[in-house]
Write an enzyme that holds these catalytic residues in place. Structure first.
Site, PDB file in Angstrom:
ATOM      1  N   GLU A 199       0.860  -1.196   0.000  1.00 42.18           N
ATOM      2  CA  GLU A 199       0.000   0.000   0.000  1.00 42.18           C
ATOM      3  C   GLU A 199       0.890   1.239   0.000  1.00 42.18           C
ATOM      4  OE1 GLU A 199      -3.322   1.063  -0.227  1.00 42.18           O
ATOM      5  OE2 GLU A 199      -2.306   2.993  -0.057  1.00 42.18           O
ATOM      6  N   LYS A 200       0.579   2.171  -0.901  1.00 47.61           N
ATOM      7  CA  LYS A 200       1.448   3.346  -1.034  1.00 47.61           C
ATOM      8  C   LYS A 200       1.067   4.491  -0.095  1.00 47.61           C
ATOM      9  CE  LYS A 200      -0.968   5.279  -5.076  1.00 47.61           C
ATOM     10  NZ  LYS A 200      -1.686   6.381  -4.492  1.00 47.61           N
ATOM     11  N   GLY A 229       3.649  -0.447  -5.474  1.00 48.69           N
ATOM     12  CA  GLY A 229       3.950  -1.756  -6.047  1.00 48.69           C
ATOM     13  C   GLY A 229       3.765  -1.752  -7.551  1.00 48.69           C
ATOM     14  N   GLY A 257     -24.511  12.414  -9.643  1.00 43.94           N
ATOM     15  CA  GLY A 257     -24.438  10.991  -9.297  1.00 43.94           C
ATOM     16  C   GLY A 257     -24.417  10.823  -7.789  1.00 43.94           C
ATOM     17  N   ASP A 273     -12.322  -1.040  -7.821  1.00 48.41           N
ATOM     18  CA  ASP A 273     -12.581   0.068  -8.758  1.00 48.41           C
ATOM     19  C   ASP A 273     -11.692   0.029 -10.001  1.00 48.41           C
ATOM     20  OD1 ASP A 273     -14.373   0.983  -6.876  1.00 48.41           O
ATOM     21  OD2 ASP A 273     -13.491   2.984  -6.693  1.00 48.41           O
ATOM     22  N   HIS A 333     -43.687  -4.540  14.313  1.00 45.48           N
ATOM     23  CA  HIS A 333     -44.491  -3.300  14.297  1.00 45.48           C
ATOM     24  C   HIS A 333     -44.237  -2.508  15.578  1.00 45.48           C
ATOM     25  CE1 HIS A 333     -47.905  -0.657  13.599  1.00 45.48           C
ATOM     26  NE2 HIS A 333     -48.216  -0.830  14.861  1.00 45.48           N
TER      27      HIS A 333
HETATM   28  P1  FAD Z   1      -9.443   2.115  -3.306  1.00 49.44           P
HETATM   29  O1  FAD Z   1     -10.309   2.247  -2.110  1.00 49.44           O
HETATM   30  O2  FAD Z   1      -9.271   3.280  -4.196  1.00 49.44           O
HETATM   31  O3  FAD Z   1      -8.034   1.627  -2.761  1.00 49.44           O
HETATM   32  C1  FAD Z   1      -6.936   1.439  -3.592  1.00 49.44           C
HETATM   33  C2  FAD Z   1      -5.688   1.520  -2.742  1.00 49.44           C
HETATM   34  O4  FAD Z   1      -4.568   1.155  -3.534  1.00 49.44           O
HETATM   35  C3  FAD Z   1      -5.404   2.924  -2.227  1.00 49.44           C
HETATM   36  O5  FAD Z   1      -5.186   2.873  -0.837  1.00 49.44           O
HETATM   37  C4  FAD Z   1      -4.149   3.368  -2.989  1.00 49.44           C
HETATM   38  O6  FAD Z   1      -3.306   4.192  -2.215  1.00 49.44           O
HETATM   39  C5  FAD Z   1      -3.493   2.026  -3.260  1.00 49.44           C
HETATM   40  N1  FAD Z   1      -2.640   1.970  -4.452  1.00 49.44           N
HETATM   41  C6  FAD Z   1      -2.948   2.370  -5.708  1.00 49.44           C
HETATM   42  N2  FAD Z   1      -1.933   2.071  -6.546  1.00 49.44           N
HETATM   43  C7  FAD Z   1      -0.986   1.469  -5.801  1.00 49.44           C
HETATM   44  C8  FAD Z   1       0.291   0.927  -6.100  1.00 49.44           C
HETATM   45  N3  FAD Z   1       0.762   0.906  -7.347  1.00 49.44           N
HETATM   46  N4  FAD Z   1       1.014   0.419  -5.089  1.00 49.44           N
HETATM   47  C9  FAD Z   1       0.535   0.418  -3.804  1.00 49.44           C
HETATM   48  N5  FAD Z   1      -0.679   0.908  -3.471  1.00 49.44           N
HETATM   49  C10 FAD Z   1      -1.419   1.415  -4.466  1.00 49.44           C
HETATM   50  N6  FAD Z   1     -18.739   3.033  -1.886  1.00 49.44           N
HETATM   51  C11 FAD Z   1     -19.687   2.415  -1.158  1.00 49.44           C
HETATM   52  O7  FAD Z   1     -19.861   1.205  -1.286  1.00 49.44           O
HETATM   53  N7  FAD Z   1     -20.459   3.117  -0.272  1.00 49.44           N
HETATM   54  C12 FAD Z   1     -20.319   4.433  -0.091  1.00 49.44           C
HETATM   55  O8  FAD Z   1     -21.027   5.024   0.718  1.00 49.44           O
HETATM   56  C13 FAD Z   1     -19.325   5.110  -0.840  1.00 49.44           C
HETATM   57  N8  FAD Z   1     -19.131   6.440  -0.683  1.00 49.44           N
HETATM   58  C14 FAD Z   1     -18.132   7.055  -1.370  1.00 49.44           C
HETATM   59  C15 FAD Z   1     -17.968   8.418  -1.190  1.00 49.44           C
HETATM   60  C16 FAD Z   1     -16.968   9.085  -1.877  1.00 49.44           C
HETATM   61  C17 FAD Z   1     -16.766  10.563  -1.656  1.00 49.44           C
HETATM   62  C18 FAD Z   1     -16.115   8.354  -2.759  1.00 49.44           C
HETATM   63  C19 FAD Z   1     -15.012   9.055  -3.479  1.00 49.44           C
HETATM   64  C20 FAD Z   1     -16.293   7.000  -2.952  1.00 49.44           C
HETATM   65  C21 FAD Z   1     -17.303   6.339  -2.268  1.00 49.44           C
HETATM   66  N9  FAD Z   1     -17.548   4.979  -2.444  1.00 49.44           N
HETATM   67  C22 FAD Z   1     -18.534   4.363  -1.738  1.00 49.44           C
HETATM   68  C23 FAD Z   1     -16.743   4.180  -3.388  1.00 49.44           C
HETATM   69  C24 FAD Z   1     -15.647   3.391  -2.638  1.00 49.44           C
HETATM   70  O9  FAD Z   1     -14.849   4.300  -1.895  1.00 49.44           O
HETATM   71  C25 FAD Z   1     -14.785   2.627  -3.629  1.00 49.44           C
HETATM   72  O10 FAD Z   1     -15.625   1.826  -4.450  1.00 49.44           O
HETATM   73  C26 FAD Z   1     -13.809   1.722  -2.922  1.00 49.44           C
HETATM   74  O11 FAD Z   1     -12.946   2.460  -2.087  1.00 49.44           O
HETATM   75  C27 FAD Z   1     -12.967   0.955  -3.947  1.00 49.44           C
HETATM   76  O12 FAD Z   1     -12.107   0.086  -3.280  1.00 49.44           O
HETATM   77  P2  FAD Z   1     -10.741  -0.395  -3.985  1.00 49.44           P
HETATM   78  O13 FAD Z   1     -10.058  -1.264  -2.975  1.00 49.44           O
HETATM   79  O14 FAD Z   1     -11.021  -0.957  -5.312  1.00 49.44           O
HETATM   80  O15 FAD Z   1      -9.911   0.924  -4.241  1.00 49.44           O
HETATM   81  P1  NAI Z   2     -21.316   8.799 -10.858  1.00 58.60           P
HETATM   82  O1  NAI Z   2     -20.899   8.030 -12.030  1.00 58.60           O
HETATM   83  O2  NAI Z   2     -22.198   8.180  -9.851  1.00 58.60           O
HETATM   84  O3  NAI Z   2     -22.048  10.136 -11.315  1.00 58.60           O
HETATM   85  C1  NAI Z   2     -21.420  11.072 -12.117  1.00 58.60           C
HETATM   86  C2  NAI Z   2     -22.493  11.943 -12.724  1.00 58.60           C
HETATM   87  O4  NAI Z   2     -21.850  13.020 -13.368  1.00 58.60           O
HETATM   88  C3  NAI Z   2     -23.331  11.220 -13.755  1.00 58.60           C
HETATM   89  O5  NAI Z   2     -24.684  11.413 -13.478  1.00 58.60           O
HETATM   90  C4  NAI Z   2     -22.889  11.853 -15.068  1.00 58.60           C
HETATM   91  O6  NAI Z   2     -23.906  11.889 -16.025  1.00 58.60           O
HETATM   92  C5  NAI Z   2     -22.486  13.239 -14.610  1.00 58.60           C
HETATM   93  N1  NAI Z   2     -21.530  13.912 -15.484  1.00 58.60           N
HETATM   94  C6  NAI Z   2     -20.435  13.383 -16.081  1.00 58.60           C
HETATM   95  N2  NAI Z   2     -19.782  14.350 -16.782  1.00 58.60           N
HETATM   96  C7  NAI Z   2     -20.477  15.497 -16.601  1.00 58.60           C
HETATM   97  C8  NAI Z   2     -20.313  16.831 -17.048  1.00 58.60           C
HETATM   98  N3  NAI Z   2     -19.275  17.170 -17.819  1.00 58.60           N
HETATM   99  N4  NAI Z   2     -21.218  17.752 -16.676  1.00 58.60           N
HETATM  100  C9  NAI Z   2     -22.265  17.414 -15.884  1.00 58.60           C
HETATM  101  N5  NAI Z   2     -22.475  16.165 -15.429  1.00 58.60           N
HETATM  102  C10 NAI Z   2     -21.599  15.219 -15.773  1.00 58.60           C
HETATM  103  O7  NAI Z   2     -19.956   9.328 -10.204  1.00 58.60           O
HETATM  104  P2  NAI Z   2     -19.655  10.015  -8.821  1.00 58.60           P
HETATM  105  O8  NAI Z   2     -20.865  10.626  -8.222  1.00 58.60           O
HETATM  106  O9  NAI Z   2     -18.469  10.853  -9.049  1.00 58.60           O
HETATM  107  O10 NAI Z   2     -19.253   8.783  -7.928  1.00 58.60           O
HETATM  108  C11 NAI Z   2     -18.298   7.836  -8.385  1.00 58.60           C
HETATM  109  C12 NAI Z   2     -18.644   6.485  -7.884  1.00 58.60           C
HETATM  110  O11 NAI Z   2     -18.359   6.385  -6.493  1.00 58.60           O
HETATM  111  C13 NAI Z   2     -20.134   6.150  -7.974  1.00 58.60           C
HETATM  112  O12 NAI Z   2     -20.485   5.692  -9.247  1.00 58.60           O
HETATM  113  C14 NAI Z   2     -20.289   5.087  -6.950  1.00 58.60           C
HETATM  114  O13 NAI Z   2     -19.933   3.860  -7.510  1.00 58.60           O
HETATM  115  C15 NAI Z   2     -19.271   5.497  -5.899  1.00 58.60           C
HETATM  116  N6  NAI Z   2     -19.965   6.179  -4.793  1.00 58.60           N
HETATM  117  C16 NAI Z   2     -20.858   5.481  -4.077  1.00 58.60           C
HETATM  118  C17 NAI Z   2     -21.534   6.073  -3.049  1.00 58.60           C
HETATM  119  C18 NAI Z   2     -22.501   5.264  -2.303  1.00 58.60           C
HETATM  120  O14 NAI Z   2     -22.583   4.071  -2.558  1.00 58.60           O
HETATM  121  N7  NAI Z   2     -23.215   5.851  -1.348  1.00 58.60           N
HETATM  122  C19 NAI Z   2     -21.326   7.468  -2.678  1.00 58.60           C
HETATM  123  C20 NAI Z   2     -20.371   8.131  -3.511  1.00 58.60           C
HETATM  124  C21 NAI Z   2     -19.722   7.486  -4.518  1.00 58.60           C
END
Ligand code: FAD
Ligand code: NAI
Length: 470
Positions: free
Chosen positions: A37-38, A117, A185, A313, A450
């Site tokens: 992890e970086k 990595g 979104g 992701d 309920h």
């Molecule tokens: P990440 O969480 O991005 O982790 C990847 C890790 O790999 C990082 O720690 C990074 O530092 C490390 N890394 C990258 N490249 C390297 C490398 N070469 N060497 C070593 N380490 C490396 N999802 C939900 O389900 N519910 C939510 O409510 C929700 N809310 C969100 C709100 C926001 C504002 C955002 C931005 C995202 C949200 N998400 C939510 C999405 C969720 O955060 C991601 O889907 C999830 O973190 C993805 O997990 P991951 O392990 O694939 O990647």
């Molecule tokens: P998103 O893909 O959910 O939504 C992005 C939105 O931006 C879309 O509706 C798209 O049509 C719009 N868009 C794209 N380009 C645009 C432009 N140029 N002008 C105006 N609108 C534009 O992406 P978001 O909200 O950034 O979240 C990323 C991902 O993170 C989500 O898809 C979700 O998987 C995860 N996430 C999950 C949460 C949860 O589960 N509670 C909370 C936050 C994020």
């Protein structure tokens, strides 16, 4: 294999939800696991995603409760916000969970390496740039879990002040008086809701005709009505074209649509996330990366290189923490030769924590019809639910979409979409119903306690049998 490199059963690059779930699950199954992890284990979700976002949304919920306290005869006065305390609490929540996760990895004897990595031929992983120094490892299997980063758009360079992404927004010292949120979104709606509750004047600019992709239209309508009532201006079908920073204050003029403009203090860019695959090396491997940067995998998360998997992701599946967990478990089970069942991506749970909350699983009414199903739906509002009225949160509905049987009643439940109080905590039953392919009649056999909010889903499924007791 490189003779000097230490060999593990599994080497994982990336310690977010995907990577740490794979590490913990693999170790619990007796595998010798190294995790690279970086930054900090926990990834986006723990440090700049799910957890801090939900913590700030909880601050908004507390604020709402204080504003509404007089309804219950409690005089609390006009609430004021000390955002530095909010930020401090958010960090304490993160630190606590980070400590717990680090301890868990240690107790499972996962070797955690600090550094970036990269993967090379013969399953060689090089680690560099962190406190673990330059290290080479090999893994009988390698899992790539490098996650994603915010997408940006041309003309909106992120400066952390006028223009921010979720990364910066979550650490602001104070909230802006006004903001444009580009993208309606999940992130856009959660942030719009949080900021609006805490006093920011918010406008959402969404390019598509609707906000919240994937949501049933009836549920979207409720969210839109509620946002409007709260004062959030939602503009759909509009393209943003750029912005001109003001000279006189820290704000900016955002251009969108047909020559429209809006002056705001801050622009929040939430237009999706892009996979982070460019820093993984991958030379000398058969791992393939798509034009959009996703690592290409099969149903079991196997890449083109034998023994190398990619999860979370960085692959083109729903970008959710719990999907990352599921893929981490799946990859390890495949490594163990257990013939696991792939993730059914069309039926994963979605929970959005804006106010009103939204949650869903499976088909919308429209997508079920598009898929060729003859459907029957029930729509039940929280307005008639005792617990919701007690909570003074009676806005919202639960929509159950089922296959139509020859007698017109509902058979297999294809999807459940909810909006309203605590629906993120209520999706569990609906998730099981859809994924167990339960019928309306089967769900009707089960008793809902309920008074609970869950009666709305229970009665919704019940009425699809053609009868009702309320
Ligand atoms: P990440 O969480 O991005 O982790 C990847 C890790 O790999 C990082 O720690 C990074 O530092 C490390 N890394 C990258 N490249 C390297 C490398 N070469 N060497 C070593 N380490 C490396 N999802 C939900 O389900 N519910 C939510 O409510 C929700 N809310 C969100 C709100 C926001 C504002 C955002 C931005 C995202 C949200 N998400 C939510 C999405 C969720 O955060 C991601 O889907 C999830 O973190 C993805 O997990 P991951 O392990 O694939 O990647
Ligand atoms: P998103 O893909 O959910 O939504 C992005 C939105 O931006 C879309 O509706 C798209 O049509 C719009 N868009 C794209 N380009 C645009 C432009 N140029 N002008 C105006 N609108 C534009 O992406 P978001 O909200 O950034 O979240 C990323 C991902 O993170 C989500 O898809 C979700 O998987 C995860 N996430 C999950 C949460 C949860 O589960 N509670 C909370 C936050 C994020």
């Amino acid at each position: 294999m490189v003779p000097t490199a230490e060999n593990y059963d599994v080497v994982i690059i990336g310690g977010g939800p995907g990577g740490y779930a794979a590490a913990l699950y693999g170790a619990s199954a007796g595998l010798d696991v190294a995790l690279v992890e970086k930054y900090k284990v926990g990834g986006t979700c723990l440090h700049v995603g799910c957890i801090p976002a939900k913590e700030l949304l909880e601050t908004a919920a507390v604020h709402r409760a204080v504003v509404g306290a007089s309804t219950f005869g409690i005089t609390a006065g006009e609430p004021s916000l000390d955002f530095s305390v909010t930020q401090q609490r958010k960090q304490e929540v993160i630190d606590k969970l980070f400590g717990g996760l680090s301890g868990l990895l240690k107790s499972r004897k996962v070797t955690v390496l600090d550094g970036t990595g990269t993967l090379h031929g013969d399953h060689l992983v090089r680690v560099s740039g962190g406190s673990s120094g330059d290290v080479e490892l090999t893994g009988d299997h390698v899992i790539l879990a490098s996650g994603s980063v915010p997408r940006t758009i041309p003309g909106f360079e992120v400066d952390g002040q006028r223009v921010v992404t979720s990364d910066e927004l979550l650490s602001l010292e104070r909230l802006p008086a006004s903001a444009v949120v580009i993208g309606g979104g999940a992130i856009g709606c959660e942030f719009a809701s949080m900021m609006s509750d805490l006093g920011t004047d918010v406008t959402i600019l969404e390019a598509l005709p609707k906000i919240l992709p994937g949501l049933d239209d009836d549920i979207t309508r409720v969210v839109l009505q509620s946002f409007k009532k709260q004062g959030i201006d939602v503009r759909t079908g509009v393209a943003v074209t750029g912005h001109e920073p003001h000279d006189h204050d820290g704000g900016t003029k955002v251009r969108f649509g047909d020559d429209e403009t809006i002056d705001v203090e801050m622009v929040v860019v939430s237009v999706g996330r892009r996979p982070l695959s460019e820093n993984l090396g991958l030379d000398g491997t058969a791992v393939k990366v798509s034009d959009r940067g996703h690592i290409e995998v099969d149903e079991w998360c196997r890449t083109g290189e034998a023994g190398v998997y990619a999860i979370g992701d960085v692959i083109a599946t729903p970008a959710l923490a719990h999907v990352g967990f599921a893929e981490g478990v799946l990859a390890i089970q495949d490594i163990l030769g257990e013939d696991p069942v792939p993730v059914d991506y069309g039926r994963v749970p979605w929970c959005i924590y804006c106010h009103p909350e939204v949650s869903f699983v499976g088909h919308t009414e429209a997508s079920a019809k598009e898929a060729g199903h003859d459907v029957v739906v029930s729509k039940r509002r929280f307005g008639g639910n005792g617990r919701a009225i007690i909570l003074d949160e009676a806005e919202g509905m639960v929509k159950v979409i089922a296959e139509k049987q020859s007698d017109g009643t509902g058979g297999r439940i294809l999807g459940v979409h909810m909006v309203g109080p605590w629906v993120t905590e209520q999706l569990g039953q609906a998730y099981l119903a859809v994924n167990w392919e339960a019928t309306a009649e089967e769900i009707a056999q089960f008793i809902q306690p309920h008074p609970t909010l869950s009666e709305v889903f229970g009665h919704g499924a019940f009425t699809l049998t053609g009868r009702s007791y309320e």
